[in-house]
Design a protein around this motif. Structure first.
Motif, mmCIF file in Angstrom:
data_model
loop_
_atom_site.group_PDB
_atom_site.id
_atom_site.type_symbol
_atom_site.label_atom_id
_atom_site.label_comp_id
_atom_site.label_asym_id
_atom_site.label_seq_id
_atom_site.Cartn_x
_atom_site.Cartn_y
_atom_site.Cartn_z
ATOM 1 N N ALA A 63 38.044 8.970 -3.177
ATOM 2 C CA ALA A 63 38.640 9.172 -1.842
ATOM 3 C C ALA A 63 39.993 9.657 -2.160
ATOM 4 O O ALA A 63 41.030 9.780 -1.192
ATOM 5 N N GLY A 64 40.585 9.397 -3.111
ATOM 6 C CA GLY A 64 41.778 10.114 -3.650
ATOM 7 C C GLY A 64 42.984 8.992 -3.594
ATOM 8 O O GLY A 64 43.936 9.251 -3.671
ATOM 9 N N LEU A 65 42.337 7.725 -3.788
ATOM 10 C CA LEU A 65 43.346 6.628 -3.896
ATOM 11 C C LEU A 65 43.777 6.299 -5.220
ATOM 12 O O LEU A 65 42.929 6.503 -6.122
ATOM 13 N N GLY A 66 44.933 6.658 -5.296
ATOM 14 C CA GLY A 66 45.482 6.664 -6.885
ATOM 15 C C GLY A 66 45.558 7.517 -7.349
ATOM 16 O O GLY A 66 44.864 8.696 -7.007
ATOM 17 N N ASP A 67 46.642 7.883 -7.903
ATOM 18 C CA ASP A 67 47.074 9.219 -8.797
ATOM 19 C C ASP A 67 46.429 9.518 -9.883
ATOM 20 O O ASP A 67 45.953 8.645 -10.692
ATOM 21 N N ASP A 68 46.388 10.704 -10.277
ATOM 22 C CA ASP A 68 45.944 10.947 -11.653
ATOM 23 C C ASP A 68 46.382 10.400 -12.917
ATOM 24 O O ASP A 68 45.537 9.984 -13.904
ATOM 25 N N ALA A 69 47.575 10.327 -12.993
ATOM 26 C CA ALA A 69 48.159 9.578 -14.312
ATOM 27 C C ALA A 69 47.620 8.125 -14.273
ATOM 28 O O ALA A 69 47.288 7.717 -15.215
ATOM 29 N N SER A 71 45.076 6.873 -12.947
ATOM 30 C CA SER A 71 43.607 6.657 -13.349
ATOM 31 C C SER A 71 43.297 7.109 -14.790
ATOM 32 O O SER A 71 42.532 6.567 -15.469
ATOM 33 N N LYS A 72 44.186 8.043 -15.383
ATOM 34 C CA LYS A 72 44.091 8.223 -16.907
ATOM 35 C C LYS A 72 44.561 6.798 -17.685
ATOM 36 O O LYS A 72 43.770 6.353 -18.555
#
Ligand code: HEM
Length: 406
Positions: A63-69, A71-72
């Motif tokens: 759902a797009g919660l949390g940014d990509d960095a 989540s990496k």
């Protein structure tokens, strides 16, 4: 700093959310929790609608919660958890769900009825201290029941270290899965996930070469017939099953015993008429449910009866709140073992409806019958002695409930 009483992680809300329900149900408002970017939903209609809503994802990362960095970073520190092991992660492109396809045939009512002798035997063995001890901790007493039942179902010897490992791994894993859990909980959940994958992975390998009459063998056969099941996903489905089926049952039973001890009149009626136990199980789940929240995340703005939940919000659905909505369950504060409970949301709603519902009702029903038979009339408990762990987002986690028996 103390948390407001409606906060999901407050002790007050975990131990008894009912006083808060009453005020929320007056206008069925959604309650924002800013530090979590979350909205709490307690009204029956909204909880039911959002359980299975196209704009409410069961997977917050999707759902797009949390940014990509972020989540990496998570993927590096908790690779097993991040390769998410929720049932939503086993969704198939054709809209189906692997866990349901693999496991559903073994969880049909007919199959579960066949387990009734096993469940009886396990309950008799595990709960026998009730007959002789002067004091017991109900949490500790009942916790081995779901664990042993599920181990037998899977074909894992319940007396082995592997089966015992589920006792700590299943709760640790379940707890750390939530999208806002702290690093410590995630570390534990990652370790638990790795251990359970190892145990169940070994079991799958053994059954591949030496089939038995158990769930693991049947799931392998079914997957072979389909021909397109990733072997790791098969093991993941089994891990989810163990995690989903142990804590929920332990807490439901403990809360049901608490409810019965608090309602001696209803308990006496049940002692005399066991045909009422089935409905009483469902009423216990409504009155004091084990689930704190079902977790969803909005993939777009969602409008519901004049209120809007913005896109990318964590949406926490209170099943117990829905069961206390006076618009649907009249006088919710009355514990009524004859209550009409059609429409109960205790096992969820829609596509994610509890796969283990029949097994859960069988186990909790069998446990309650055993307690009705062997709990002395003198049994009592002190509410202030109940231990709660408020840090669990999914479950109302009771850590201990001492009961004086005789
Ligand atoms: C009284 C005990 C139990 C309660 C109150 C309970 C409740 C629930 C609820 C509310 C859901 C829906 C979750 C959601 O929509 O996000 C669910 C799903 C599920 N439950 Fe249960 N459960 C219980 C016992 C069990 C048992 C014994 C098993 C299996 C051994 C089980 C297996 C599952 C599975 C696999 C799912 C996920 C289904 C899917 O996503 O397709 N549960 N349960």
């Amino acid at each position: 700093m103390s948390l407001p009483s409606h906060h999901p992680f407050s002790l007050e809300y975990t131990a008894d959310p009912r006083p808060i329900f009453a005020s929320i149900h007056e206008d069925n408002r959604f309650v924002p929790v800013e530090d979590m970017n979350a909205v709490l939903v307690h009204g029956y209609d909204a909880v039911r609608a959002f359980c299975d809503h196209p704009a409410m994802s069961r997977n917050p990362i999707d759902a797009g919660l949390g940014d990509d960095a972020a989540s990496k970073v998570r993927a590096e520190r908790w690779p097993t958890l991040e390769h998410s092991m929720t049932s939503a992660s086993l969704a198939r492109e054709d809209g189906g769900n692997l866990i349901r396809e693999l496991l559903a045939p073994d969880f049909r009512p007919g199959m579960i009825r066949k387990m009734s002798d096993t469940v009886n035997e396990v309950v008799e063995t595990v709960c026998s201290p009730l007959k002789s001890e002067s004091d017991v901790d109900v949490v500790k007493l009942v916790q081995e029941v779901p664990l042993r039942v599920i181990s037998r179902l899977l074909g894992i010897d319940e007396t082995t270290r592997d089966a015992q490992m589920f006792l700590t791994c299943a709760p640790d894993y379940f707890r750390g899965l939530n999208p806002i859990s702290g690093d410590g909980d995630r570390d534990k959940a990652e370790a638990a996930a790795v251990t359970m994958l190892d145990i169940l992975g070994r079991t799958v390998e053994t059954r591949r070469s030496k089939p038995e009459e158990d769930l693991v063998t049947q799931v392998i056969e079914f997957a072979n017939k389909r021909g397109d099941v990733d072997p790791q996903d098969l093991v993941r489905a089994l891990v989810i099953l163990v995690a989903a089926g142990t804590d929920t049952t332990r807490l439901s039973t403990t809360l049901a015993v608490k409810t019965l001890l608090s309602h001696p009149q209803a308990t006496n009626i049940l002692r005399d008429d066991r045909s009422k136990v089935k409905n009483a199980v469902m009423e216990c789940l409504r009155y004091e449910g084990p689930t704190k929240y079902l977790v969803r995340a909005s993939t777009e703005d969602v409008e519901f009866e004049g209120q809007t939940i913005p896109k990318q919000t964590l949406v926490l659905l209170s099943i117990m709140g829905a069961g206390w909505d006076p618009r649907v369950f009249e006088k919710p504060e009355v514990f009524d073992i004859d209550r009409e409970l059609r429409g109960s949301l205790s096992f969820g709603f829609g596509a994610g409806y509890c796969l283990g519902v029949h097994l859960a009702r069988l186990q909790v029903g069998t446990l309650l019958e055993y307690f009705l038979e062997h709990l002395p009339q003198s049994a009592s408990f002190d509410e202030s002695q109940i231990g709660w762990d408020p840090g669990n987002l999914f479950l109302r986690e009771i850590t201990s409930m001492p009961v004086h028996l005789r």
